[in-house]
Design an enzyme around this catalytic site. Structure first.
Site, mmCIF file in Angstrom:
data_model
loop_
_atom_site.group_PDB
_atom_site.id
_atom_site.type_symbol
_atom_site.label_atom_id
_atom_site.label_comp_id
_atom_site.label_asym_id
_atom_site.label_seq_id
_atom_site.Cartn_x
_atom_site.Cartn_y
_atom_site.Cartn_z
ATOM 1 N N ASP A 75 0.875 -1.158 0.000
ATOM 2 C CA ASP A 75 0.000 0.000 0.000
ATOM 3 C C ASP A 75 0.925 1.224 0.000
ATOM 4 O O ASP A 75 2.079 1.120 0.433
ATOM 5 C CB ASP A 75 -0.867 -0.041 1.263
ATOM 6 C CG ASP A 75 -1.656 1.223 1.449
ATOM 7 O OD1 ASP A 75 -2.322 1.641 0.485
ATOM 8 O OD2 ASP A 75 -1.605 1.814 2.557
ATOM 9 N N ASP A 93 0.029 5.003 0.868
ATOM 10 C CA ASP A 93 -0.161 5.981 1.947
ATOM 11 C C ASP A 93 -0.121 5.288 3.310
ATOM 12 O O ASP A 93 -0.972 4.460 3.622
ATOM 13 C CB ASP A 93 -1.518 6.690 1.784
ATOM 14 C CG ASP A 93 -1.584 7.511 0.512
ATOM 15 O OD1 ASP A 93 -0.678 8.323 0.296
ATOM 16 O OD2 ASP A 93 -2.540 7.327 -0.263
HETATM 17 C C1 BG6 Z 1 -5.647 5.943 0.058
HETATM 18 C C2 BG6 Z 1 -5.614 6.747 1.326
HETATM 19 O O1 BG6 Z 1 -4.375 5.437 -0.196
HETATM 20 O O2 BG6 Z 1 -6.059 6.732 -1.055
HETATM 21 C C3 BG6 Z 1 -6.942 7.457 1.532
HETATM 22 O O3 BG6 Z 1 -5.352 5.902 2.417
HETATM 23 C C4 BG6 Z 1 -7.312 8.285 0.304
HETATM 24 O O4 BG6 Z 1 -6.857 8.280 2.673
HETATM 25 C C5 BG6 Z 1 -7.330 7.353 -0.916
HETATM 26 O O5 BG6 Z 1 -8.586 8.890 0.460
HETATM 27 C C6 BG6 Z 1 -7.652 8.093 -2.211
HETATM 28 O O6 BG6 Z 1 -6.612 8.991 -2.488
HETATM 29 P P1 BG6 Z 1 -6.615 10.125 -3.578
HETATM 30 O O7 BG6 Z 1 -5.192 10.618 -3.531
HETATM 31 O O8 BG6 Z 1 -6.979 9.512 -4.890
HETATM 32 O O9 BG6 Z 1 -7.588 11.148 -3.150
HETATM 33 MG MG MG Z 2 -2.693 3.146 3.631
#
Ligand code: BG6
Ligand code: MG
Length: 223
Positions: free
Chosen positions: A9, A11
């Protein structure tokens, strides 16, 4: 067990962006006259941008038109991008870069399985965009986590079987997704939400794939 590949993963596992998502969602919840607690935020981790907004609206007891939903998703993403724009190679979480490098040297396949549509940009900022055999982001799947599609696509692109692939995740939605796809899943961090993982580690700092395999084999022999 046989391990052929690892899917990470993004984030909260490779980069420390989880707080930036939280700050931006909380700002948005407040702008809508509500708020977002840390406990609620745990349930947003790994969930798509739209899915996260829908949950916030549900908790706030609010309904928005499609146009307003699009507007607020763009606003949240701009706030988020402002915060991540200053990121660089030093902002990779401790141990993540060297662990991925060691895996690749040893011949394991590596992939990213993230719900974030910002994945390519973030990987570029931290100079890790050339460290993966496959990069699956939120724009490539129909069903986000907890659906297994993100990780299944990653395995397919690497030509490996889920049962021989370890997923590293910091969020409940991701652990559910990996389990549903038949992957081995390692929870990263100290969240109580990681209980469903096969194994839990504090971070990627100083971890060794041989040690992980040993621990997984020990767990399997106890079943
Ligand atoms: C995930 C995060 O990786 O991506 C979430 O943990 C986030 O918090 C989701 O909302 C979507 O991300 P993005 O960057 O497309 O808005
Ligand atoms: Mg994550």
């Amino acid at each position: 067990m046989q391990i052929d590949a690892c899917i990470f993963d993004l984030d909260g596992v490779i980069v420390d962006t989880a707080d930036f998502h939280f700050i931006a969602w909380q700002k948005l919840a407040r702008a809508l006259g509500s708020d977002l607690s840390e406990e609620q935020n745990e349930l947003l981790k790994g969930v798509s941008r739209r899915g996260s907004l829908e949950r916030i609206l549900k908790w706030a007891g609010k309904e928005l038109t499609e146009e307003e939903i699009q507007h607020w998703m763009a606003v949240k993403n701009n706030w988020y991008l402002d915060m991540v724009s200053g990121m660089g190679p030093d902002d990779v979480l401790p141990g993540a870069r060297s662990f991925v490098e060691r895996l690749r040297t040893k011949g394991y396949k590596t992939a990213i399985g993230s719900s974030s549509k910002n994945t390519p940009g973030i990987l570029k900022l931290v100079e890790m965009d050339d460290q993966f055999d496959a990069i699956v982001d939120g724009s490539m799947v129909k069903k986000g986590k907890p659906n297994p599609e993100t990780f299944l696509l990653g395995a397919e692109l690497m030509h490996v079987l889920p049962a021989n692939t370890i997923v590293f995740e910091d969020a409940l939605s991701g652990i559910k997704a990996a389990k549903a796809g038949g992957f081995v899943v390692i929870g990263v961090g100290d969240s109580p939400q990681l209980e469903g993982a096969d194994l839990i580690i504090d971070s990627l700092k100083e971890i060794r794939i041989e040690e992980i395999r040993k621990q997984l084999d020990q767990l399997a022999s106890k079943v």
